[in-house]
Scaffold this motif. Structure first.
Motif, PDB file in Angstrom:
ATOM      1  N   VAL A   1       0.854  -1.175   0.000  1.00 20.72           N
ATOM      2  CA  VAL A   1       0.000   0.000   0.000  1.00 20.72           C
ATOM      3  C   VAL A   1       0.897   1.233   0.000  1.00 20.72           C
ATOM      4  CG1 VAL A   1      -1.816   1.250   1.213  1.00 20.72           C
ATOM      5  CG2 VAL A   1      -1.779  -1.239   1.286  1.00 20.72           C
ATOM      6  N   LEU A   2       0.698   2.111  -0.999  1.00 23.03           N
ATOM      7  CA  LEU A   2       1.458   3.349  -1.117  1.00 23.03           C
ATOM      8  C   LEU A   2       0.490   4.510  -1.008  1.00 23.03           C
ATOM      9  CD1 LEU A   2       3.624   2.384  -4.211  1.00 23.03           C
ATOM     10  CD2 LEU A   2       4.253   2.204  -1.821  1.00 23.03           C
ATOM     11  N   GLU A   3       0.847   5.493  -0.182  1.00 21.46           N
ATOM     12  CA  GLU A   3      -0.020   6.648   0.010  1.00 21.46           C
ATOM     13  C   GLU A   3       0.835   7.903   0.043  1.00 21.46           C
ATOM     14  OE1 GLU A   3      -3.709   8.045   2.857  1.00 21.46           O
ATOM     15  OE2 GLU A   3      -2.527   6.293   3.413  1.00 21.46           O
ATOM     16  N   SER A   4       0.462   8.891  -0.790  1.00 25.00           N
ATOM     17  CA  SER A   4       1.248  10.114  -0.877  1.00 25.00           C
ATOM     18  C   SER A   4       0.422  11.211  -1.531  1.00 25.00           C
ATOM     19  CB  SER A   4       2.522   9.879  -1.694  1.00 25.00           C
ATOM     20  OG  SER A   4       3.249  11.068  -1.846  1.00 25.00           O
ATOM     21  N   ASN A   5       0.923  12.424  -1.448  1.00 23.52           N
ATOM     22  CA  ASN A   5       0.311  13.546  -2.156  1.00 23.52           C
ATOM     23  C   ASN A   5       0.884  13.688  -3.561  1.00 23.52           C
ATOM     24  OD1 ASN A   5      -1.545  14.396  -0.249  1.00 23.52           O
ATOM     25  ND2 ASN A   5      -0.033  15.601   0.837  1.00 23.52           N
ATOM     26  N   SER A   6       1.884  12.913  -3.900  1.00 23.71           N
ATOM     27  CA  SER A   6       2.531  12.994  -5.200  1.00 23.71           C
ATOM     28  C   SER A   6       2.426  11.661  -5.926  1.00 23.71           C
ATOM     29  CB  SER A   6       4.004  13.375  -5.028  1.00 23.71           C
ATOM     30  OG  SER A   6       4.698  13.211  -6.233  1.00 23.71           O
ATOM     31  N   LEU A   7       1.796  11.674  -7.090  1.00 23.88           N
ATOM     32  CA  LEU A   7       1.678  10.458  -7.883  1.00 23.88           C
ATOM     33  C   LEU A   7       3.044  10.014  -8.397  1.00 23.88           C
ATOM     34  CD1 LEU A   7      -0.209   8.354  -9.074  1.00 23.88           C
ATOM     35  CD2 LEU A   7      -0.537   9.858 -11.042  1.00 23.88           C
ATOM     36  N   LYS A   8       3.897  10.971  -8.724  1.00 24.48           N
ATOM     37  CA  LYS A   8       5.242  10.656  -9.207  1.00 24.48           C
ATOM     38  C   LYS A   8       6.042   9.926  -8.130  1.00 24.48           C
ATOM     39  CE  LYS A   8       9.363  12.840 -11.081  1.00 24.48           C
ATOM     40  NZ  LYS A   8      10.001  14.108 -11.446  1.00 24.48           N
ATOM     41  N   ALA A   9       5.902  10.343  -6.878  1.00 25.40           N
ATOM     42  CA  ALA A   9       6.622   9.696  -5.785  1.00 25.40           C
ATOM     43  C   ALA A   9       6.118   8.275  -5.553  1.00 25.40           C
ATOM     44  CB  ALA A   9       6.494  10.526  -4.513  1.00 25.40           C
ATOM     45  N   THR A  10       4.798   8.053  -5.648  1.00 26.47           N
ATOM     46  CA  THR A  10       4.272   6.699  -5.471  1.00 26.47           C
ATOM     47  C   THR A  10       4.756   5.787  -6.596  1.00 26.47           C
ATOM     48  OG1 THR A  10       2.217   7.261  -6.603  1.00 26.47           O
ATOM     49  CG2 THR A  10       2.221   7.406  -4.206  1.00 26.47           C
ATOM     50  N   ARG A  11       4.839   6.318  -7.809  1.00 25.82           N
ATOM     51  CA  ARG A  11       5.338   5.514  -8.931  1.00 25.82           C
ATOM     52  C   ARG A  11       6.811   5.175  -8.743  1.00 25.82           C
ATOM     53  NH1 ARG A  11       2.464   8.871 -13.796  1.00 25.82           N
ATOM     54  NH2 ARG A  11       0.418   7.901 -13.602  1.00 25.82           N
ATOM     55  N   GLU A  12       7.572   6.111  -8.205  1.00 23.08           N
ATOM     56  CA  GLU A  12       8.994   5.845  -7.991  1.00 23.08           C
ATOM     57  C   GLU A  12       9.207   4.742  -6.960  1.00 23.08           C
ATOM     58  OE1 GLU A  12      12.990   8.239  -6.609  1.00 23.08           O
ATOM     59  OE2 GLU A  12      11.380   9.331  -7.604  1.00 23.08           O
ATOM     60  N   ILE A  13       8.440   4.756  -5.876  1.00 21.75           N
ATOM     61  CA  ILE A  13       8.549   3.699  -4.867  1.00 21.75           C
ATOM     62  C   ILE A  13       8.094   2.363  -5.459  1.00 21.75           C
ATOM     63  CG2 ILE A  13       7.684   2.884  -2.650  1.00 21.75           C
ATOM     64  CD1 ILE A  13       9.694   5.075  -2.338  1.00 21.75           C
ATOM     65  N   ARG A  14       7.010   2.376  -6.231  1.00 21.38           N
ATOM     66  CA  ARG A  14       6.549   1.148  -6.891  1.00 21.38           C
ATOM     67  C   ARG A  14       7.638   0.590  -7.810  1.00 21.38           C
ATOM     68  NH1 ARG A  14       2.923   2.012 -11.707  1.00 21.38           N
ATOM     69  NH2 ARG A  14       4.974   2.618 -12.421  1.00 21.38           N
ATOM     70  N   ASN A  15       8.293   1.472  -8.546  1.00 18.92           N
ATOM     71  CA  ASN A  15       9.361   1.030  -9.452  1.00 18.92           C
ATOM     72  C   ASN A  15      10.548   0.465  -8.687  1.00 18.92           C
ATOM     73  OD1 ASN A  15       7.836   1.741 -11.644  1.00 18.92           O
ATOM     74  ND2 ASN A  15       8.814   3.737 -11.906  1.00 18.92           N
ATOM     75  N   ARG A  16      10.819   0.976  -7.503  1.00 19.60           N
ATOM     76  CA  ARG A  16      11.892   0.408  -6.679  1.00 19.60           C
ATOM     77  C   ARG A  16      11.564  -1.016  -6.266  1.00 19.60           C
ATOM     78  NH1 ARG A  16      13.678   5.262  -2.554  1.00 19.60           N
ATOM     79  NH2 ARG A  16      14.220   6.770  -4.167  1.00 19.60           N
ATOM     80  N   PHE A  17      10.298  -1.264  -5.926  1.00 17.63           N
ATOM     81  CA  PHE A  17       9.892  -2.629  -5.585  1.00 17.63           C
ATOM     82  C   PHE A  17      10.007  -3.539  -6.805  1.00 17.63           C
ATOM     83  CE2 PHE A  17       8.182  -0.889  -1.725  1.00 17.63           C
ATOM     84  CZ  PHE A  17       8.228  -1.951  -0.842  1.00 17.63           C
ATOM     85  N   LEU A  18       9.621  -3.036  -7.981  1.00 23.51           N
ATOM     86  CA  LEU A  18       9.743  -3.834  -9.202  1.00 23.51           C
ATOM     87  C   LEU A  18      11.204  -4.127  -9.503  1.00 23.51           C
ATOM     88  CD1 LEU A  18       7.070  -2.111 -11.475  1.00 23.51           C
ATOM     89  CD2 LEU A  18       6.905  -4.342 -10.359  1.00 23.51           C
ATOM     90  N   ASP A  19      12.076  -3.158  -9.284  1.00 21.27           N
ATOM     91  CA  ASP A  19      13.503  -3.366  -9.511  1.00 21.27           C
ATOM     92  C   ASP A  19      14.099  -4.389  -8.546  1.00 21.27           C
ATOM     93  OD1 ASP A  19      13.483  -1.589 -11.591  1.00 21.27           O
ATOM     94  OD2 ASP A  19      14.267   0.104 -10.420  1.00 21.27           O
ATOM     95  N   CYS A  20      13.500  -4.517  -7.367  1.00 17.39           N
ATOM     96  CA  CYS A  20      13.983  -5.496  -6.387  1.00 17.39           C
ATOM     97  C   CYS A  20      13.451  -6.902  -6.670  1.00 17.39           C
ATOM     98  CB  CYS A  20      13.598  -5.078  -4.975  1.00 17.39           C
ATOM     99  SG  CYS A  20      14.507  -3.657  -4.383  1.00 17.39           S
TER     100      CYS A  20
END
Length: 116
Positions: A59-78
């Protein structure tokens, strides 16, 4: 008549085994979710992302869609295999605090250098 209870002397080996067993049981019980918060972006413009991970969901929650996508991409990279779960997302939307909420179902995990 006074009864004296005999004290039991534990050796340090027994104590170490008992403590290790306690922590092994805690590690085996992974049902408690982890909640962490990350700052994403440059020094001047950082956005906070709250990340909640349990055995089944991310679950990702933020005021910035770009920041949530970046965290999601970090999980995908892992190596995490993720699928967006819109049903759970709709259930959680009334309780959200921030602007964007994304819920991903964790399908599995693979070797992080495999791009399949």
């Amino acid at each position: 008549m006074i009864f004296q209870k005999e004290s039991i002397n534990y050796s340090t080996e027994d104590l170490a085994k008992g403590v290790q067993n306690f922590f092994d049981e805690l590690e085996a019980d992974e049902s408690t979710p982890e909640l962490e918060s990350y700052d994403v972006g440059s020094i001047n413009g950082t956005d906070r992302v709250d990340v909640l991970v349990d055995n089944e969901n991310l679950v990702l929650e933020s005021n910035s869609l770009k920041a949530t996508r970046e965290i999601r991409n970090r999980f995908l990279d892992c190596g995490y295999l993720l699928s967006r779960d819109l049903e759970i997302e709709d259930m959680l939307k009334p309780d959200k605090i921030t602007r964007f909420l994304r819920v991903y179902k964790i399908i599995g995990r693979t070797y992080h250098l495999c791009y399949n």
